[in-house]
Design an enzyme around this catalytic site. Structure first.
Site, PDB file in Angstrom:
ATOM      1  N   GLY A  71      98.875  74.943   0.110  1.00 59.13           N
ATOM      2  CA  GLY A  71      98.182  75.161  -1.177  1.00 59.13           C
ATOM      3  C   GLY A  71      98.365  74.105  -2.125  1.00 59.13           C
ATOM      4  CB  CYS A  77      74.388  90.386  12.268  1.00 58.08           C
ATOM      5  SG  CYS A  77      73.081  91.632  11.903  1.00 58.08           S
TER       6      CYS A  77
END
Lengths: 272, 277, 366
Positions: free
Chosen positions: B29, B269
Site C-alpha cells: 500500500g 458474460c
C-alpha cells in the site's frame, strides 16, 4: 472594553497539584535584532492559565509558535512533562511531536479560519480530532458534536451547517469546541477574542473562563488586551522587544506593576 | 518490432521498475516513487500500468488487457495491440488463461489465481490528494499515519446524503497500515482486493508512483461501525447472461430513454452465455 | 435482442487513416517538406525542441509535420522518441558567456560593452499583415555589418564585480536529473530550472505575467537577453580531454530583481534565470520571472501568489503530462459513471420518499 463588563469572581487559584507541565528553558527565536523572542524562561504548572501580554511586535506570538511546536527555536528547550516522563519538544521525532499536538495539545488561532476546515460541516470540524484518535462510530461522533456545540453555546441544530455560514464569534466558539473535544491537557490560545465586537468578546470570554474552570485546563494565552489577561490568567508574563520584563501573579502585576513598561501598559489600558 | 527493445522499455529501465516493485510488495500500500518514462501514449491513458506490464512481462506470458471490464473498448484494444507489436506476446480475452492482466477501472468477476498478476492503471495515486494538495504534506501524513481526515470526508457524506457517497476509487487500508487509492474501480470491486490470491500492482505514470498489494493481504474499505461499507446493487439482471451478481453497465437502447443492463466484464458474460446456452 | 457494440481495431485503424488524409490536405498542392518546416517555421521548431528537451531540428520539424502543426502534440511525439534514446555522454556545463551572439539586449543599461544587438526580432515590427507574403513577394537579403561583433561580456557579471548582485555558486554537487528521477518535493533549484525549461510556454507566460500584476511581485529588470550559438563539449575520460561535439542555438534571459537583504546579507539584487533551445525569447523571459518567484521561500519572502507555490507551479508545467491527463477524459468512464448513476438514483429516491410519495411518483413518471 469597559472594566465593569469583565468584573466577576477571579479564577479559582490553580488546583494545588503544583506539578510542572511545561518547562521553557532559555528559548530564543530571532528574525532580526529585537524581532522575535529572546532568552525566555518559565514554568507552567498543571491547571494553570498563563497570560503572555505585550504590544504587537513584542515577540509574544513568536514565543507561542515556538511553545506550540510550530516553529523551531534558535536556542533553548521546551520540556513537556507527561505521566511517563519528560519530552523535549524539539528533540523528539516529528512523528511524536505531531502526535502530541494532535492528541494532547490544542491550539486556538486568533482567526478561526486558520483553525477550522471551512469546507466541511460544523459536526465534521468538531469530530475530526476524535476520528484522528480512532473513533469510528458515526452516531457517537454526532452526539459528541452536538454536545460540544451546546457547551460552547452554539445551536446544536446547526451541526450540518458549514462554518462559512457562521458569524465570526460563532466560528471562534466552533474552533474552541473542535480543539477541546479531545480534552487536551494543554491549550494554546492566540488572541482568542481578537477581531471580535466588544459585546461578542465579553460573552466569549465568559464562556472560555467557564470551560477552563470546568475542565481544569492548562492554558498559555497570548493577548495584547490586559483586560482579557486579567479575566483569564492566574499569572502573567509581560513582554517587550522580545524579552520578558516582568512576571508574576496577575493581580499583583496589574495592581502594582514594577517595571516602567508594565506601568505604562497598565495605565494606558486599564484607566479610562 | 525493429528498433525497440522487447516490450518497448530498455532493460535498465525495466530493472529499475522491478526494484521499485519489490519495494512496493515489501511495504503493501505504500506509494514508491519511480523514474517513470514517457511512453508513446499520453499520460493518463495507462502509461503507468504499461510501464509495469512492460517490466514484468516475459516472452511466454499471456496478456489480457481490459478497460471498464471489457476487452473490446478502444483503449484496451490499443494497449493490447501495442504489446503484441513491441513484445510479440500471446494475448487473450479469457481471464483464466491470462498470466498478466492490465486493467483500467475494473477487477474481473472471475476470481483470480495465485499465479496471476493484475496491473492497474492509476490516474491519481494519492488518496489524500483532494483533502491535502501538497505532496510534501501527504507524504508526511502517510508516514505518521495521520488518517483521521479520511473519515472527515466520509462523515461529511453521511451528514449530507445519509450515505457514504464515494462510489469509485473508494479508499482502503492495506494490511492495517497504509491508506491506499485502489484506482477508480467501482467500490463493487473493493472486496475482491481483500485476501486476493493474485498479486496486484498499481502504476501511475504521470505521477511516477507505483504500489502493490501482495497476495493474501488484508484490505479494508474505510467506513464507520454504524455505516458499514456496502457495494452497489442492481434491481436488474444482465440482459445477456442473466447474471444477478456482476457489475452492470447501463445501455440506452432508444430515443425514449429505454435501457437495459449488461455485464461490464465482457469475458465473464460471454463465458456464462456459453455455459447457459 | 441487444448485441453489444464492439469497439474495434478496425475503427481505430480507419480513424488514423482518415487523420493521415486530413494531414496531407488537398493532393493538388505540393506536400510540405520537413526541410521547409525547419527552414521557415523556425520558431515553432525551436519551441518543440525546448519543451521536448531534445535538440534535433530535423526531428522537431518532422514532429510538427506529423502533428499537423499542433505544437503540444509535436512536443509529445518528440519527447516520446527522446525517452528511448541511449545516454552516451553527459556534456560539460554550457558557457553562455562564449556565445556567438545573434541578438543581445539589456533593458537595465543604455550602453553596454559589446553594444545592444537587435538581431532578428519581432520587436518594433508593426503588427500589420504583410500582404506581400500572400503574393509571395521577394525577401531582400539581410544587411550585414562590416566588422565582427565586439566581445559581449555578460551584464550580470558587471554587477557581480561590484557585489551588487548575488553570486551563483557551484557547490560541486551532482544536479538532479528530472528525466531519470521522480520529483521529490521540495525540489532544489537545479530540478526546478529543468522542469521550467521543458514547461509549457503559455503556462509559464501566464504565471510570469501574474507576478507582474501583483501576485508575488518581484520587481524584474531584463538584465540581459542573448541569443546565439554555444559549443557543446564532452569530457572523454579515456583521452582525458574535453572535445567539442557541435554547437546548439540557445536563448538566455538573466533577470535582475530586487531584494531587501536579511540579517546576514546586505541588500543586493537577486537573479531569475531562463534558458531554452533555439530562438525562444518569450519563454526565457517568462521562465526567469517564474524561477525568481519560486525562490520566495529561500529568500524569506511571503508566499502570496500562485507563481510562488513550487509544487503547484512545477507539477502542472509539463504540457505532455497536462494534455495527457486532460485528454484522458475522452477515454471511456462507463463504470465510474454507472457507479455515480446508481448512487444518484438512490439518493433521489430517498429524497423523494422523504418529501412524500406523491412527489416521488411524479418524478418517476417524468
Amino acid at each position: 472594553m469597559k472594566r465593569s463588563e469583565l468584573a466577576g469572581p477571579a479564577l479559582a487559584k490553580p488546583v494545588l497539584d503544583r506539578s510542572a507541565l511545561l518547562d521553557v528553558q532559555d528559548i530564543s527565536r530571532l528574525y532580526g535584532p529585537g524581532k522575535g523572542c529572546e532568552s525566555i524562561d518559565f514554568r507552567l504548572h498543571a491547571g494553570e492559565v498563563l497570560g503572555i501580554v505585550g504590544e504587537s511586535g513584542s515577540g509574544k506570538s513568536t514565543l507561542l509558535r515556538v511553545l506550540a511546536g510550530l516553529e523551531t527555536p534558535d536556542a533553548g528547550r521546551v520540556i513537556y512533562h507527561t505521566n511517563d516522563g519528560e519530552l523535549d519538544l524539539y528533540a523528539i521525532s516529528e512523528a511524536r511531536r505531531r502526535a502530541l499536538l494532535r492528541l494532547e495539545w490544542g491550539l486556538v488561532h486568533q482567526n478561526p479560519r486558520d483553525g477550522l476546515r471551512m469546507g466541511v460541516s460544523a459536526g465534521a470540524n468538531v469530530g475530526e480530532r476524535l476520528m484522528a484518535l480512532g473513533e469510528r462510530h458515526y452516531g457517537n461522533l454526532r452526539a459528541a458534536g452536538q454536545d460540544w456545540m451546546t457547551q460552547v453555546e452554539l445551536d446544536a441544530g446547526r451541526i450540518d451547517d458549514a462554518p462559512l455560514t457562521f458569524s465570526g464569534g460563532m466560528q471562534q466558539r466552533l474552533q474552541i469546541a473542535r480543539t477541546l473535544v479531545t480534552r487536551p491537557r494543554l491549550v494554546f490560545m492566540d488572541e482568542p477574542t481578537g477581531g471580535l465586537d466588544v459585546s461578542v468578546q465579553a460573552r466569549l470570554l465568559d464562556m472560555i473562563r467557564t470551560l477552563v474552570r470546568q475542565l481544569g485546563l492548562s492554558v498559555v494565552l497570548v493577548t495584547h488586551d490586559l483586560a482579557v489577561a486579567r479575566l483569564l490568567s492566574h499569572r502573567l508574563l509581560v513582554m517587550r522587544r522580545g524579552q520578558v520584563v516582568e512576571a508574576g501573579l496577575t493581580d499583583q502585576i496589574l495592581d502594582d506593576p514594577q517595571h516602567a513598561y508594565t506601568q505604562l501598559l497598565v495605565s494606558s489600558v486599564l484607566t479610562p | 518490432m525493429n528498433g525497440y527493445n522487447f516490450a518497448y522499455l530498455d532493460e535498465q529501465t525495466k530493472r529499475m521498475i522491478r526494484r521499485a516493485l519489490l519495494k512496493a510488495v515489501a511495504i503493501p500500500g505504500y506509494q514508491v516513487p519511480f523514474g517513470g518514462r514517457e511512453m508513446p501514449m499520453p499520460y493518463g491513458w495507462g502509461t503507468g500500468g504499461m510501464q509495469l506490464t512492460a517490466s514484468i512481462l516475459g516472452g511466454d506470458d499471456v496478456l489480457k488487457v481490459i478497460d471498464q471490464g471489457a476487452d473490446d473498448t478502444t483503449n484496451a484494444v490499443s494497449i493490447r495491440a501495442f504489446f503484441e507489436r513491441v513484445a510479440g506476446v500471446e494475448t487473450t480475452t479469457a481471464t483464466a488463461a491470462a498470466d498478466v492482466i492490465q486493467t483500467r477501472h475494473r477487477i474481473p468477476e472471475t476470481p483470480l489465481e495465485h499465479d496471476q498478476i493484475l496491473v492497474f492503471q492509476v490516474p491519481i495515486p494519492e488518496p489524500l490528494r483532494f483533502i491535502e494538495p501538497s505532496e510534501q504534506e501527504t507524504r508526511l501524513m502517510h508516514a505518521l499515519e495521520e488518517y483521521g481526515v479520511m473519515h472527515v470526508k466520509l462523515y461529511e457524506d453521511i451528514a449530507r446524503y445519509g450515505h457514504i457517497a464515494t462510489t469509485y476509487a473508494y479508499p482502503v487500508k492495506v494490511d492495517g497500515r497504509y491508506v491506499m487509492d485502489p484506482s477508480p474501480i467501482p467500490k463493487f470491486d473493493n472486496p475482491k482486493l481483500d485476501m486476493s490470491a493474485a498479486l496486484m500492482l498499481f502504476g501511475a505514470g504521470r505521477e511516477k508512483r507505483l504500489y502493490a498489494i501482495p497476495p493474501y493481504t488484508r484490505v479494508e474499505s474505510l467506513d464507520f461501525e454504524d455505516h458499514p461499507f456496502e457495494i452497489q446493487q442492481w434491481d436488474e439482471h444482465c440482459a445477456l447472461c442473466g447474471s444477478d451478481h456482476s457489475f452492470l453497465d447501463e445501455v440506452i437502447t432508444d430515443d425514449a430513454g429505454n435501457r437495459l443492463f449488461i455485464c461490464s466484464d465482457t469475458d465473464y458474460c460471454l463465458t456464462r452465455r456459453g455455459e447457459v446456452a | 435482442m441487444y448485441v453489444a457494440v464492439k469497439g474495434g481495431e478496425q475503427a481505430i485503424a480507419n480513424a488514423h487513416r482518415l487523420l493521415a488524409d486530413r494531414r496531407r490536405g488537398e493532393r493538388e498542392q505540393a506536400e510540405l517538406s520537413v526541410e521547409q518546416i525547419g527552414g521557415q517555421l523556425r520558431l515553432a521548431v525551436d519551441r518543440v525542441m525546448s519543451e521536448a528537451s531534445l535538440y534535433d531540428p530535423e526531428l522537431a520539424a518532422l514532429a510538427l509535420k506529423q502533428a499537423s502543426g499542433d505544437l503540444v502534440e509535436a512536443v509529445f511525439l518528440l519527447r516520446a522518441y527522446r525517452t528511448t534514446l541511449p545516454r552516451l555522454a553527459v556534456s560539460e556545463p554550457l558557457d553562455t558567456g562564449t556565445m556567438r551572439i545573434e541578438r543581445r539586449i539589456s533593458a537595465a543599461y543604455k550602453d553596454i560593452p559589446g553594444g545592444q544587438v537587435l538581431g532578428p526580432t519581432y520587436d518594433y515590427t508593426h503588427r500589420l499583415l504583410d500582404f506581400m507574403q500572400l503574393a509571395e513577394g521577394e525577401t531582400p537579403e539581410p544587411a550585414r555589418a562590416d566588422a565582427a561583433l565586439a566581445r559581449c561580456p555578460q551584464i550580470l557579471d558587471l554587477l557581480n564585480a561590484e557585489g551588487l548582485i548575488e553570486r551563483e555558486h557551484d557547490d560541486g554537487s551532482e544536479p538532479a536529473d528530472i528525466t531519470r528521477d521522480p520529483p521529490d518535493y521540495p525540489v532544489d533549484r537545479a530540478a526546478r530550472l529543468q522542469m521550467l525549461a521543458r514547461g509549457d510556454e503559455g503556462y509559464l507566460l501566464a504565471l510570469g505575467y501574474s507576478t507582474q500584476r501583483g501576485y508575488g511581485r518581484n520587481h524584474p529588470f531584463a538584465g540581459e537577453i542573448r541569443l546565439g550559438h554555444v559549443d557543446v563539449e564532452i569530457h572523454v575520460k579515456e583521452w582525458d580531454e574535453t572535445i567539442c561535439i557541435g554547437e546548439i542555438a540557445l536563448s538566455e534571459c538573466q533577470m535582475i530583481n530586487q531584494f531587501g537583504g536579511s540579517r546576514e546579507v546586505a541588500p543586493q539584487f537577486t537573479r531569475g534565470y531562463g534558458l531554452a533551445f533555439g530562438h525562444n525569447e518569450r519563454k526565457t523571459l517568462a521562465m526567469a520571472l517564474v524561477d525568481r518567484a519560486l525562490r520566495a521561500e529561500e529568500l524569506g519572502e511571503p508566499i502570496s501568489g500562485p507563481a510562488q507555490q513550487a509544487e503547484f507551479v512545477l507539477a502542472h508545467a509539463d504540457s505532455v503530462e497536462a494534455s495527457g491527463f486532460v485528454s484522458h477524459l475522452k477515454l471511456p468512464h462507463y463504470v465510474d459513471f454507472q457507479s455515480e448513476l446508481e448512487l444518484l438514483r438512490r439518493l433521489r429516491k430517498a429524497h423523494g420518499n422523504a418529501r412524500g410519495s406523491g412527489d416521488a411518483a411524479m418524478e418517476d413518471a417524468v
